[in-house]
Design a protein around this motif. Structure first.
Motif, mmCIF file in Angstrom:
data_model
loop_
_atom_site.group_PDB
_atom_site.id
_atom_site.type_symbol
_atom_site.label_atom_id
_atom_site.label_comp_id
_atom_site.label_asym_id
_atom_site.label_seq_id
_atom_site.Cartn_x
_atom_site.Cartn_y
_atom_site.Cartn_z
ATOM 1 N N LEU A 52 -10.555 -7.585 -6.035
ATOM 2 C CA LEU A 52 -10.778 -6.267 -6.621
ATOM 3 C C LEU A 52 -10.003 -5.241 -5.802
ATOM 4 O O LEU A 52 -10.137 -5.201 -4.580
ATOM 5 C CB LEU A 52 -12.268 -5.912 -6.610
ATOM 6 C CG LEU A 52 -13.199 -6.780 -7.472
ATOM 7 C CD1 LEU A 52 -14.657 -6.458 -7.165
ATOM 8 C CD2 LEU A 52 -12.912 -6.576 -8.953
ATOM 9 N N THR A 53 -9.191 -4.444 -6.471
ATOM 10 C CA THR A 53 -8.392 -3.426 -5.801
ATOM 11 C C THR A 53 -8.722 -2.066 -6.406
ATOM 12 O O THR A 53 -8.618 -1.882 -7.616
ATOM 13 C CB THR A 53 -6.889 -3.703 -5.970
ATOM 14 O OG1 THR A 53 -6.629 -5.072 -5.666
ATOM 15 C CG2 THR A 53 -6.072 -2.824 -5.035
ATOM 16 N N PHE A 54 -9.112 -1.107 -5.561
ATOM 17 C CA PHE A 54 -9.558 0.194 -6.051
ATOM 18 C C PHE A 54 -9.512 1.211 -4.900
ATOM 19 O O PHE A 54 -9.481 0.831 -3.728
ATOM 20 C CB PHE A 54 -10.995 0.090 -6.584
ATOM 21 C CG PHE A 54 -11.970 -0.425 -5.561
ATOM 22 C CD1 PHE A 54 -12.709 0.445 -4.773
ATOM 23 C CD2 PHE A 54 -12.131 -1.791 -5.366
ATOM 24 C CE1 PHE A 54 -13.584 -0.037 -3.811
ATOM 25 C CE2 PHE A 54 -13.006 -2.286 -4.411
ATOM 26 C CZ PHE A 54 -13.736 -1.407 -3.633
ATOM 27 N N PRO A 55 -9.516 2.524 -5.214
ATOM 28 C CA PRO A 55 -9.535 3.534 -4.161
ATOM 29 C C PRO A 55 -10.964 3.825 -3.696
ATOM 30 O O PRO A 55 -11.884 3.924 -4.523
ATOM 31 C CB PRO A 55 -8.923 4.767 -4.845
ATOM 32 C CG PRO A 55 -9.278 4.593 -6.286
ATOM 33 C CD PRO A 55 -9.291 3.112 -6.545
ATOM 34 N N ASP A 56 -11.160 3.944 -2.415
ATOM 35 C CA ASP A 56 -12.453 4.372 -1.889
ATOM 36 C C ASP A 56 -12.741 5.776 -2.398
ATOM 37 O O ASP A 56 -11.891 6.673 -2.313
ATOM 38 C CB ASP A 56 -12.422 4.354 -0.358
ATOM 39 C CG ASP A 56 -13.645 4.994 0.247
ATOM 40 O OD1 ASP A 56 -14.766 4.574 -0.092
ATOM 41 O OD2 ASP A 56 -13.480 5.946 1.044
ATOM 42 N N ALA A 57 -13.931 5.985 -2.939
ATOM 43 C CA ALA A 57 -14.249 7.251 -3.602
ATOM 44 C C ALA A 57 -14.200 8.446 -2.659
ATOM 45 O O ALA A 57 -13.860 9.551 -3.078
ATOM 46 C CB ALA A 57 -15.630 7.164 -4.257
ATOM 47 N N ARG A 58 -14.523 8.256 -1.396
ATOM 48 C CA ARG A 58 -14.581 9.388 -0.479
ATOM 49 C C ARG A 58 -13.224 9.744 0.104
ATOM 50 O O ARG A 58 -12.893 10.912 0.275
ATOM 51 C CB ARG A 58 -15.563 9.108 0.665
ATOM 52 C CG ARG A 58 -15.739 10.296 1.612
ATOM 53 C CD ARG A 58 -16.688 9.993 2.752
ATOM 54 N NE ARG A 58 -18.028 9.675 2.261
ATOM 55 C CZ ARG A 58 -19.052 9.372 3.066
ATOM 56 N NH1 ARG A 58 -18.868 9.334 4.381
ATOM 57 N NH2 ARG A 58 -20.238 9.093 2.564
ATOM 58 N N THR A 59 -12.401 8.731 0.406
ATOM 59 C CA THR A 59 -11.150 8.991 1.122
ATOM 60 C C THR A 59 -9.895 8.805 0.277
ATOM 61 O O THR A 59 -8.835 9.313 0.627
ATOM 62 C CB THR A 59 -11.037 8.058 2.335
ATOM 63 O OG1 THR A 59 -10.968 6.702 1.872
ATOM 64 C CG2 THR A 59 -12.231 8.224 3.266
ATOM 65 N N GLY A 60 -10.010 8.040 -0.817
ATOM 66 C CA GLY A 60 -8.832 7.739 -1.613
ATOM 67 C C GLY A 60 -8.005 6.594 -1.073
ATOM 68 O O GLY A 60 -7.015 6.175 -1.693
ATOM 69 N N ILE A 61 -8.396 6.035 0.082
ATOM 70 C CA ILE A 61 -7.686 4.895 0.666
ATOM 71 C C ILE A 61 -7.902 3.667 -0.217
ATOM 72 O O ILE A 61 -9.010 3.399 -0.687
ATOM 73 C CB ILE A 61 -8.186 4.611 2.097
ATOM 74 C CG1 ILE A 61 -7.824 5.761 3.029
ATOM 75 C CG2 ILE A 61 -7.626 3.290 2.624
ATOM 76 C CD1 ILE A 61 -6.334 5.940 3.270
ATOM 77 N N THR A 62 -6.836 2.911 -0.449
ATOM 78 C CA THR A 62 -6.942 1.707 -1.270
ATOM 79 C C THR A 62 -7.719 0.615 -0.539
ATOM 80 O O THR A 62 -7.427 0.301 0.620
ATOM 81 C CB THR A 62 -5.553 1.168 -1.637
ATOM 82 O OG1 THR A 62 -4.869 2.149 -2.421
ATOM 83 C CG2 THR A 62 -5.673 -0.119 -2.451
ATOM 84 N N VAL A 63 -8.693 0.054 -1.226
ATOM 85 C CA VAL A 63 -9.484 -1.063 -0.701
ATOM 86 C C VAL A 63 -9.157 -2.291 -1.538
ATOM 87 O O VAL A 63 -9.141 -2.228 -2.772
ATOM 88 C CB VAL A 63 -10.996 -0.769 -0.783
ATOM 89 C CG1 VAL A 63 -11.798 -1.986 -0.328
ATOM 90 C CG2 VAL A 63 -11.352 0.451 0.052
ATOM 91 N N HIS A 64 -8.880 -3.395 -0.877
ATOM 92 C CA HIS A 64 -8.614 -4.652 -1.576
ATOM 93 C C HIS A 64 -9.648 -5.676 -1.110
ATOM 94 O O HIS A 64 -9.584 -6.186 0.009
ATOM 95 C CB HIS A 64 -7.201 -5.156 -1.262
ATOM 96 C CG HIS A 64 -6.749 -6.251 -2.177
ATOM 97 N ND1 HIS A 64 -5.425 -6.473 -2.478
ATOM 98 C CD2 HIS A 64 -7.437 -7.192 -2.873
ATOM 99 C CE1 HIS A 64 -5.320 -7.494 -3.307
ATOM 100 N NE2 HIS A 64 -6.541 -7.951 -3.543
ATOM 101 N N LEU A 65 -10.634 -5.942 -1.971
ATOM 102 C CA LEU A 65 -11.652 -6.948 -1.668
ATOM 103 C C LEU A 65 -11.149 -8.310 -2.099
ATOM 104 O O LEU A 65 -10.758 -8.492 -3.255
ATOM 105 C CB LEU A 65 -12.960 -6.634 -2.394
ATOM 106 C CG LEU A 65 -13.615 -5.275 -2.123
ATOM 107 C CD1 LEU A 65 -14.939 -5.176 -2.885
ATOM 108 C CD2 LEU A 65 -13.846 -5.055 -0.643
ATOM 109 N N VAL A 66 -11.168 -9.248 -1.174
ATOM 110 C CA VAL A 66 -10.744 -10.621 -1.464
ATOM 111 C C VAL A 66 -11.986 -11.498 -1.449
ATOM 112 O O VAL A 66 -12.545 -11.789 -0.400
ATOM 113 C CB VAL A 66 -9.715 -11.122 -0.427
ATOM 114 C CG1 VAL A 66 -9.229 -12.521 -0.810
ATOM 115 C CG2 VAL A 66 -8.557 -10.155 -0.312
#
Length: 348
Positions: A52-66
């Motif tokens: 799952l790849t999405f932006p963290d809601a608070r910071t906008g940093i991309t998070v990639h959950l593997v």
């Protein structure tokens, strides 16, 4: 001659099978180390199963959950490949793994890279951490401490036993509410979410993942035996006992059905169903609330802390962002991914 306990033979068999399958698994799923890494997926890209790849809601940093099936060669190859892809693209900001300090210390001491035991118990957490370290990115341990988890499991068991004994005082309703709420938060949070993109049964039924799953099923109990010998010995003894005595007992019961009345058969069926339901309720509440929901909160909190760090480091002069392409990669068990994403999609 003193006979060896049956579980020791079972452990030996597990070691042989795990070693053989580890070698074949590594050959089957090892990705070639070429100068052309797999393409880094875009935010929201679902072409890559178990991620799952999405932006963290608070910071906008991309998070990639593997999401991974623990000890699975396909998951190991995928986790290390994704981390390496971001590293070679210059956008790897952080690598978070589903481990706590105590568990991680034991893992890295028992089977460091290059050892025989590491080949037998190869895993996605160490593989991802080592891939990140190759690019100067230290691993972040994002899970709840094992002592806290153990204590909460015991508390949840006692609480569930009390609630089961109090059906008229709201105990059963409390159990049902906890299971229902935990399921919607941790397993199926898509309803009401901003994008509704989550892992599904299709991710678990990926043929490549399933093909390598027998090795996971061998490595898991073997890891327990090696890391916690007493618990592992008890587990192997129980499995051996059930394997040897289970079929004979079932055959004896089946043969005795002819001598039982219809009422006796119905009573046996009701008693069996009641015992199964009781076990399911206890395990479901503990698994969903303690092992998933509560740990998801800790995992999400630590992932967000890394996102905040990356966002702060990316600020240039006058607070202008200059490093927003950094990605926080988190390697988790698949069961954690939906719940963790749901929490990170909330700015709170």
């Amino acid at each position: 001659m003193v006979p060896r306990p049956r579980w020791s033979s079972a452990v030996g068999l597990l070691v042989v099978l795990a070693t053989s399958l580890s070698l074949s698994g590594c050959l089957a799923f090892q990705l070639p180390s070429s100068s052309s890494p797999p393409p880094v997926p875009a935010v929201g890209d679902r072409r890559s199963r178990q991620t799952l790849t999405f932006p963290d809601a608070r910071t906008g940093i991309t998070v990639h959950l593997v999401g991974s099936m623990h000890y699975n060669p396909y998951s190991i190859a995928k986790a290390s490949s994704i981390v390496r892809s971001y590293g070679e693209a210059g956008s790897l900001g952080s690598v978070v793994v589903e481990q706590c300090p105590a568990r991680w210390e034991k893992v890295t001491e028992l089977h460091p890279r290059g050892t025989v035991l590491r080949a037998v118990l190869d895993n996605e957490m160490q593989a991802a951490a080592e891939a990140g370290e190759a690019f100067g990115t230290d691993v972040v341990l994002g899970d709840e401490t094992i002592d806290t988890v153990d204590a909460r499991v015991k508390e949840a068991f006692v609480e569930t036993a009390k609630d089961l004994a109090n059906p008229l005082g709201g105990g059963w309703a409390a159990i049902a509410s906890d299971i229902r709420t935990a399921y919607s938060e941790a397993i199926d949070p898509a309803m009401g979410d901003k994008d509704g993109v989550y892992l599904s049964a299709l991710d678990l039924l990926d043929p490549k993942l399933l093909l390598a799953s027998p090795l996971s099923f061998l490595r898991y109990p073997l890891a327990i035996v090696i890391k916690a010998p007493l618990l592992g010995a008890a587990l192997i003894s129980l499995l051996t006992f059930l394997t040897i005595n289970g079929p004979a007992e079932l055959a004896a019961e089946a043969g005795g059905l002819a001598d039982m009345s219809l009422v006796d058969i119905l009573v046996e069926m009701v008693e069996g169903a009641a015992a199964f339901t009781l076990e399911t309720v206890i395990l479901a509440r503990i698994f969903l609330t303690v092992l998933l929901v509560e740990r998801n909160e800790v995992l999400a909190r630590n992932i967000r802390a890394e996102c905040i760090r990356l966002a702060d480091e990316g600020k240039g002069l006058f607070g202008r962002k200059s490093n927003t392409d950094k990605v926080c990669v988190a390697v988790l068990g698949m069961a954690h991914c939906n719940g963790v994403k749901s929490l990170l999609m909330d700015e709170k």
